[in-house]
Design a protein around this motif. Structure first.
Motif, short mmCIF file in Angstrom:
data_model
loop_
_atom_site.label_atom_id
_atom_site.label_comp_id
_atom_site.label_asym_id
_atom_site.label_seq_id
_atom_site.Cartn_x
_atom_site.Cartn_y
_atom_site.Cartn_z
N TYR A 1 -3.80 0.48 -2.89
CA TYR A 1 -3.36 -0.69 -2.53
C TYR A 1 -3.48 -1.74 -3.54
O TYR A 1 -4.58 -1.82 -4.36
CB TYR A 1 -4.51 -1.18 -1.26
CG TYR A 1 -4.57 -2.83 -0.92
CD1 TYR A 1 -3.67 -2.96 0.29
CD2 TYR A 1 -5.30 -3.69 -1.66
CE1 TYR A 1 -3.40 -4.42 0.52
CE2 TYR A 1 -5.03 -5.08 -1.26
CZ TYR A 1 -4.23 -5.45 -0.39
OH TYR A 1 -4.13 -6.95 0.31
N ALA B 1 0.77 -1.11 0.25
CA ALA B 1 0.02 0.02 -0.16
C ALA B 1 0.88 1.24 0.03
O ALA B 1 1.82 1.39 0.47
CB ALA B 1 -0.98 0.10 0.94
N ASP C 1 -6.15 12.85 2.60
CA ASP C 1 -5.34 11.37 2.62
C ASP C 1 -5.97 10.49 1.38
O ASP C 1 -7.19 10.51 0.82
CB ASP C 1 -5.98 10.88 3.82
CG ASP C 1 -5.50 11.39 5.09
OD1 ASP C 1 -4.24 11.91 5.17
OD2 ASP C 1 -6.54 11.68 6.03
N ARG D 1 -4.81 6.46 -0.16
CA ARG D 1 -4.32 5.03 -0.09
C ARG D 1 -4.65 4.22 -1.35
O ARG D 1 -5.68 4.14 -1.57
CB ARG D 1 -4.67 4.63 0.99
CG ARG D 1 -3.98 3.05 1.54
CD ARG D 1 -4.28 2.61 2.92
NE ARG D 1 -3.58 1.25 3.34
CZ ARG D 1 -4.02 0.18 2.92
NH1 ARG D 1 -5.28 0.00 2.21
NH2 ARG D 1 -3.40 -0.86 3.27
N SER E 1 0.48 5.18 0.66
CA SER E 1 -0.26 6.25 1.19
C SER E 1 0.38 7.73 1.28
O SER E 1 1.62 7.93 1.36
CB SER E 1 -0.64 5.92 2.76
OG SER E 1 -1.27 4.58 2.79
N HIS F 1 -0.46 11.95 2.53
CA HIS F 1 -1.23 12.77 3.50
C HIS F 1 -0.76 14.05 3.32
O HIS F 1 0.57 14.51 3.21
CB HIS F 1 -1.13 12.25 4.92
CG HIS F 1 -1.20 10.81 5.01
ND1 HIS F 1 -2.26 10.16 5.18
CD2 HIS F 1 -0.28 9.93 5.19
CE1 HIS F 1 -2.22 8.73 5.47
NE2 HIS F 1 -0.71 8.77 5.46
#
Length: 314
Positions: free
Chosen positions: A201, A180, A197, A199, A182, A184
Protein backbone atom coordinates in the motif's frame (compact mmCIF):
# COMPACT_ATOMS: atom_id res chain seq x y z
CA UNK A 1 -31.16 -9.23 -6.54
CA UNK A 2 -30.68 -8.61 -2.83
CA UNK A 3 -31.84 -5.97 -0.37
CA UNK A 4 -30.65 -5.47 3.19
CA UNK A 5 -31.59 -3.04 5.94
CA UNK A 6 -29.43 -3.53 9.03
CA UNK A 7 -29.69 -1.09 11.93
CA UNK A 8 -26.85 -0.41 14.36
CA UNK A 9 -28.04 1.04 17.65
CA UNK A 10 -24.77 1.48 19.56
CA UNK A 11 -21.38 2.82 18.60
CA UNK A 12 -17.94 2.94 20.19
CA UNK A 13 -14.59 4.44 19.28
CA UNK A 14 -11.07 3.66 20.46
CA UNK A 15 -10.40 7.39 20.57
CA UNK A 16 -13.43 7.94 22.82
CA UNK A 17 -12.44 5.26 25.28
CA UNK A 18 -8.75 6.19 25.29
CA UNK A 19 -9.58 9.74 26.32
CA UNK A 20 -12.02 8.67 29.04
CA UNK A 21 -15.10 10.20 27.45
CA UNK A 22 -18.48 8.90 28.67
CA UNK A 23 -20.27 6.13 26.81
CA UNK A 24 -22.78 7.15 24.15
CA UNK A 25 -25.41 5.66 21.88
CA UNK A 26 -26.58 6.49 18.37
CA UNK A 27 -28.81 4.96 15.71
CA UNK A 28 -27.55 4.19 12.22
CA UNK A 29 -29.74 3.17 9.29
CA UNK A 30 -28.19 1.36 6.33
CA UNK A 31 -29.89 0.21 3.15
CA UNK A 32 -28.10 -1.81 0.45
CA UNK A 33 -29.26 -2.97 -2.96
CA UNK A 34 -27.06 -5.16 -5.14
CA UNK A 35 -27.48 -7.48 -8.08
CA UNK A 36 -25.48 -9.48 -10.59
CA UNK A 37 -26.14 -11.48 -13.75
CA UNK A 38 -24.40 -14.05 -15.93
CA UNK A 39 -24.52 -13.72 -19.74
CA UNK A 40 -22.17 -16.23 -21.29
CA UNK A 41 -18.61 -15.22 -20.33
CA UNK A 42 -19.78 -11.84 -18.97
CA UNK A 43 -20.75 -11.24 -15.33
CA UNK A 44 -21.93 -7.65 -14.72
CA UNK A 45 -22.96 -6.39 -11.30
CA UNK A 46 -24.19 -3.24 -9.59
CA UNK A 47 -24.53 -2.00 -6.01
CA UNK A 48 -26.11 0.97 -4.21
CA UNK A 49 -25.77 1.77 -0.50
CA UNK A 50 -27.23 4.52 1.69
CA UNK A 51 -26.06 5.02 5.29
CA UNK A 52 -27.54 7.64 7.64
CA UNK A 53 -26.44 8.73 11.11
CA UNK A 54 -27.24 11.88 13.10
CA UNK A 55 -23.92 13.39 11.95
CA UNK A 56 -23.09 11.50 8.74
CA UNK A 57 -24.75 10.69 5.42
CA UNK A 58 -23.11 8.40 2.84
CA UNK A 59 -24.45 7.48 -0.60
CA UNK A 60 -22.53 4.96 -2.72
CA UNK A 61 -23.15 3.51 -6.17
CA UNK A 62 -21.01 1.35 -8.40
CA UNK A 63 -20.72 -1.42 -10.94
CA UNK A 64 -18.44 -4.33 -11.81
CA UNK A 65 -17.69 -6.60 -14.75
CA UNK A 66 -15.77 -9.86 -15.05
CA UNK A 67 -15.05 -11.89 -18.21
CA UNK A 68 -14.22 -15.60 -18.41
CA UNK A 69 -11.53 -16.29 -21.02
CA UNK A 70 -9.60 -19.37 -22.20
CA UNK A 71 -12.14 -21.87 -20.80
CA UNK A 72 -12.35 -19.91 -17.52
CA UNK A 73 -8.60 -20.22 -16.89
CA UNK A 74 -8.20 -16.43 -17.16
CA UNK A 75 -10.73 -14.02 -15.63
CA UNK A 76 -10.07 -10.26 -15.71
CA UNK A 77 -12.42 -8.05 -13.72
CA UNK A 78 -13.11 -4.35 -13.27
CA UNK A 79 -15.06 -2.37 -10.69
CA UNK A 80 -15.82 1.31 -10.27
CA UNK A 81 -17.73 3.09 -7.52
CA UNK A 82 -18.48 6.63 -6.40
CA UNK A 83 -19.30 7.72 -2.86
CA UNK A 84 -20.67 11.08 -1.77
CA UNK A 85 -20.67 11.84 1.94
CA UNK A 86 -21.88 14.68 4.13
CA UNK A 87 -20.05 15.13 7.44
CA UNK A 88 -21.29 17.21 10.35
CA UNK A 89 -21.96 17.27 14.07
CA UNK A 90 -25.06 16.19 15.90
CA UNK A 91 -27.37 19.21 16.19
CA UNK A 92 -25.56 21.21 13.50
CA UNK A 93 -27.83 22.27 10.58
CA UNK A 94 -27.29 20.09 7.52
CA UNK A 95 -26.43 23.08 5.32
CA UNK A 96 -23.39 23.61 7.56
CA UNK A 97 -22.05 20.08 7.03
CA UNK A 98 -18.91 19.45 4.99
CA UNK A 99 -18.72 17.24 1.91
CA UNK A 100 -16.49 14.36 0.89
CA UNK A 101 -16.27 12.40 -2.37
CA UNK A 102 -14.50 9.10 -3.00
CA UNK A 103 -13.96 7.49 -6.40
CA UNK A 104 -12.72 3.89 -6.22
CA UNK A 105 -11.26 1.80 -9.04
CA UNK A 106 -10.40 -1.90 -8.99
CA UNK A 107 -8.63 -3.93 -11.68
CA UNK A 108 -7.86 -7.60 -11.23
CA UNK A 109 -6.91 -10.84 -12.93
CA UNK A 110 -7.55 -14.39 -11.70
CA UNK A 111 -5.48 -17.21 -13.22
CA UNK A 112 -5.75 -20.98 -13.03
CA UNK A 113 -2.05 -21.89 -12.85
CA UNK A 114 -2.44 -25.65 -12.73
CA UNK A 115 -4.71 -28.49 -11.68
CA UNK A 116 -4.17 -27.60 -8.02
CA UNK A 117 -3.04 -23.95 -8.08
CA UNK A 118 -4.90 -20.71 -8.52
CA UNK A 119 -3.61 -17.15 -8.24
CA UNK A 120 -4.80 -13.59 -8.61
CA UNK A 121 -3.43 -10.09 -8.70
CA UNK A 122 -5.42 -6.94 -7.99
CA UNK A 123 -4.87 -3.18 -8.17
CA UNK A 124 -7.03 -0.90 -6.01
CA UNK A 125 -7.08 2.89 -6.18
CA UNK A 126 -9.24 5.41 -4.40
CA UNK A 127 -9.30 9.17 -4.84
CA UNK A 128 -10.68 11.10 -1.88
CA UNK A 129 -11.59 14.76 -2.05
CA UNK A 130 -13.14 17.15 0.44
CA UNK A 131 -13.33 16.99 4.22
CA UNK A 132 -11.24 13.98 5.35
CA UNK A 133 -10.84 14.75 9.07
CA UNK A 134 -13.01 13.81 12.07
CA UNK A 135 -15.10 16.75 13.34
CA UNK A 136 -15.01 15.51 16.96
CA UNK A 137 -11.25 14.90 17.13
CA UNK A 138 -9.14 17.57 18.83
CA UNK A 139 -5.34 17.62 18.80
CA UNK A 140 -3.36 18.72 21.91
CA UNK A 141 -0.88 21.52 21.24
CA UNK A 142 2.30 22.29 23.17
CA UNK A 143 4.47 25.35 23.54
CA UNK A 144 7.28 25.84 21.01
CA UNK A 145 10.29 23.68 21.88
CA UNK A 146 8.32 21.38 24.22
CA UNK A 147 7.19 18.57 21.90
CA UNK A 148 10.43 16.56 22.17
CA UNK A 149 9.94 16.23 25.93
CA UNK A 150 6.54 14.53 25.55
CA UNK A 151 7.22 10.77 25.60
CA UNK A 152 5.42 8.12 23.58
CA UNK A 153 2.52 6.74 25.59
CA UNK A 154 2.22 9.88 27.74
CA UNK A 155 -0.85 9.64 29.96
CA UNK A 156 -3.95 11.80 29.59
CA UNK A 157 -3.17 13.55 32.86
CA UNK A 158 0.40 14.28 31.78
CA UNK A 159 -0.72 15.63 28.40
CA UNK A 160 -3.44 17.81 29.96
CA UNK A 161 -0.97 19.20 32.49
CA UNK A 162 1.56 20.22 29.83
CA UNK A 163 -0.61 21.18 26.86
CA UNK A 164 -1.68 24.70 25.91
CA UNK A 165 -5.24 25.84 26.44
CA UNK A 166 -5.59 26.39 22.67
CA UNK A 167 -8.10 23.87 21.27
CA UNK A 168 -7.37 22.73 17.72
CA UNK A 169 -9.70 20.44 15.80
CA UNK A 170 -8.04 17.88 13.54
CA UNK A 171 -7.13 19.20 10.08
CA UNK A 172 -6.03 16.98 7.20
CA UNK A 173 -5.27 17.64 3.51
CA UNK A 174 -8.37 17.99 1.32
CA UNK A 175 -7.27 15.21 -1.03
CA UNK A 176 -5.79 11.75 -0.70
CA UNK A 177 -4.91 9.28 -3.44
CA UNK A 178 -4.52 5.69 -2.26
CA UNK A 179 -3.09 2.73 -4.17
CA UNK A 180 -2.71 -0.93 -3.24
CA UNK A 181 -1.34 -3.95 -5.08
CA UNK A 182 -2.49 -7.36 -3.83
CA UNK A 183 -1.46 -10.88 -4.80
CA UNK A 184 -3.10 -14.15 -3.76
CA UNK A 185 -1.87 -17.72 -4.29
CA UNK A 186 -3.57 -20.95 -3.25
CA UNK A 187 -2.35 -24.52 -3.77
CA UNK A 188 -4.11 -27.79 -3.02
CA UNK A 189 -2.15 -30.59 -1.32
CA UNK A 190 -4.32 -33.71 -1.17
CA UNK A 191 -6.52 -33.02 1.87
CA UNK A 192 -5.22 -29.51 2.56
CA UNK A 193 -4.93 -26.06 0.94
CA UNK A 194 -2.20 -23.52 1.56
CA UNK A 195 -3.08 -19.87 0.85
CA UNK A 196 -0.70 -16.91 0.76
CA UNK A 197 -1.82 -13.26 0.52
CA UNK A 198 0.33 -10.14 0.19
CA UNK A 199 -0.74 -6.49 -0.05
CA UNK A 200 1.45 -3.45 -0.66
CA UNK A 201 0.00 0.00 0.00
CA UNK A 202 1.08 3.59 -0.70
CA UNK A 203 -0.64 6.98 -0.80
CA UNK A 204 0.27 10.60 -1.51
CA UNK A 205 0.38 11.34 2.22
CA UNK A 206 3.62 9.27 2.09
CA UNK A 207 2.19 6.39 4.10
CA UNK A 208 3.66 3.00 3.12
CA UNK A 209 2.38 -0.35 4.40
CA UNK A 210 2.63 -4.07 3.83
CA UNK A 211 0.26 -6.85 4.92
CA UNK A 212 1.10 -10.57 4.76
CA UNK A 213 -1.22 -13.46 5.60
CA UNK A 214 -0.73 -17.22 5.57
CA UNK A 215 -3.65 -19.64 5.94
CA UNK A 216 -3.62 -23.47 6.04
CA UNK A 217 -6.97 -25.17 5.44
CA UNK A 218 -7.17 -28.85 6.44
CA UNK A 219 -10.02 -31.18 5.48
CA UNK A 220 -11.11 -33.60 8.19
CA UNK A 221 -13.36 -35.83 6.15
CA UNK A 222 -15.92 -34.47 3.71
CA UNK A 223 -17.81 -32.21 6.11
CA UNK A 224 -15.27 -30.62 8.45
CA UNK A 225 -12.51 -28.10 7.74
CA UNK A 226 -10.00 -26.50 10.11
CA UNK A 227 -7.73 -23.56 9.36
CA UNK A 228 -5.06 -21.80 11.42
CA UNK A 229 -3.80 -18.49 10.05
CA UNK A 230 -1.33 -15.70 10.83
CA UNK A 231 -1.41 -12.10 9.60
CA UNK A 232 1.23 -9.39 9.93
CA UNK A 233 0.77 -5.70 9.10
CA UNK A 234 3.53 -3.09 9.15
CA UNK A 235 3.22 0.59 8.26
CA UNK A 236 5.05 3.89 8.52
CA UNK A 237 3.50 7.30 9.11
CA UNK A 238 2.06 10.09 6.99
CA UNK A 239 4.40 12.97 6.12
CA UNK A 240 2.83 15.42 8.58
CA UNK A 241 2.72 12.99 11.52
CA UNK A 242 3.99 14.20 14.89
CA UNK A 243 3.62 12.54 18.25
CA UNK A 244 3.19 15.98 19.80
CA UNK A 245 2.38 19.12 17.81
CA UNK A 246 3.77 22.50 18.76
CA UNK A 247 1.89 25.76 18.32
CA UNK A 248 3.55 28.21 15.95
CA UNK A 249 4.45 31.83 16.75
CA UNK A 250 2.38 34.36 14.81
CA UNK A 251 1.53 38.05 15.08
CA UNK A 252 -0.80 38.36 18.03
CA UNK A 253 0.09 35.02 19.67
CA UNK A 254 0.33 31.31 18.90
CA UNK A 255 -1.54 29.42 16.17
CA UNK A 256 -2.01 25.75 15.35
CA UNK A 257 0.02 24.13 12.55
CA UNK A 258 -1.83 23.93 9.23
CA UNK A 259 -1.97 20.10 9.30
CA UNK A 260 -2.41 18.08 12.49
CA UNK A 261 -3.95 14.77 13.46
CA UNK A 262 -4.63 12.74 16.56
CA UNK A 263 -5.41 9.57 14.60
CA UNK A 264 -2.89 6.96 15.73
CA UNK A 265 -3.78 4.89 12.65
CA UNK A 266 -1.85 7.49 10.61
CA UNK A 267 1.31 6.93 12.64
CA UNK A 268 3.83 4.07 12.63
CA UNK A 269 2.43 0.76 13.85
CA UNK A 270 2.60 -2.99 13.47
CA UNK A 271 -0.08 -5.60 14.05
CA UNK A 272 0.17 -9.36 14.37
CA UNK A 273 -2.96 -11.52 14.35
CA UNK A 274 -3.19 -15.24 15.12
CA UNK A 275 -6.35 -17.21 14.65
CA UNK A 276 -8.11 -20.39 13.71
CA UNK A 277 -11.44 -21.39 12.24
CA UNK A 278 -13.62 -24.41 11.64
CA UNK A 279 -16.39 -25.18 9.18
CA UNK A 280 -18.98 -27.93 9.53
CA UNK A 281 -20.97 -28.61 6.37
CA UNK A 282 -24.45 -29.50 7.61
CA UNK A 283 -26.14 -30.08 4.24
CA UNK A 284 -24.78 -30.30 0.70
CA UNK A 285 -27.98 -30.55 -1.33
CA UNK A 286 -28.99 -27.51 -3.40
CA UNK A 287 -30.80 -25.19 -3.09
CA UNK A 288 -30.62 -25.54 0.70
CA UNK A 289 -26.97 -25.40 1.77
CA UNK A 290 -26.13 -24.95 5.45
CA UNK A 291 -22.70 -24.47 7.05
CA UNK A 292 -21.70 -23.84 10.65
CA UNK A 293 -18.57 -21.67 10.87
CA UNK A 294 -16.63 -20.80 14.02
CA UNK A 295 -13.66 -18.41 14.05
CA UNK A 296 -11.45 -16.96 16.78
CA UNK A 297 -8.66 -14.39 16.44
CA UNK A 298 -6.32 -12.64 18.83
CA UNK A 299 -4.18 -9.68 17.82
CA UNK A 300 -1.83 -7.07 19.15
CA UNK A 301 -1.13 -3.67 17.62
CA UNK A 302 1.98 -1.77 18.75
CA UNK A 303 2.07 2.02 18.32
CA UNK A 304 5.67 3.22 18.51
CA UNK A 305 5.14 7.00 18.37
CA UNK A 306 1.75 7.99 19.78
CA UNK A 307 0.28 9.61 22.87
CA UNK A 308 -1.92 7.84 25.45
CA UNK A 309 -1.54 4.20 24.40
CA UNK A 310 1.32 2.15 22.93
CA UNK A 311 -0.50 -1.09 22.30
CA UNK A 312 -3.97 -2.42 21.66
CA UNK A 313 -5.07 -6.03 22.11
CA UNK A 314 -8.09 -7.55 20.45
Amino acid sequence: LHYALPILVTAASVDIFSTASPSWTEVRHVGALNGSAKWGPLSPGAVAVVSREPDYLAITGGGSLSIDLMEKNVTPYFALSFEKDSVGRTGLPHDSWKSKQVTSLQLGLTLVLGRATIGSVQWDSSFERGYLAKPYRYVPLFAPGQAASIPAGASIDDVNRRRLSLRAVERLPARRDRHALSAHLAHRFGQATLRFDERLYADDWKLLATTTELRYILDLGKRVQLWPHVRYHLQGSVSFWKRAYEALPAPGGLVAPALRTGDRELGPLQTITLGAGARWILTEDAPSHWDLVLEADVGRTAFSDTLYIQERRM
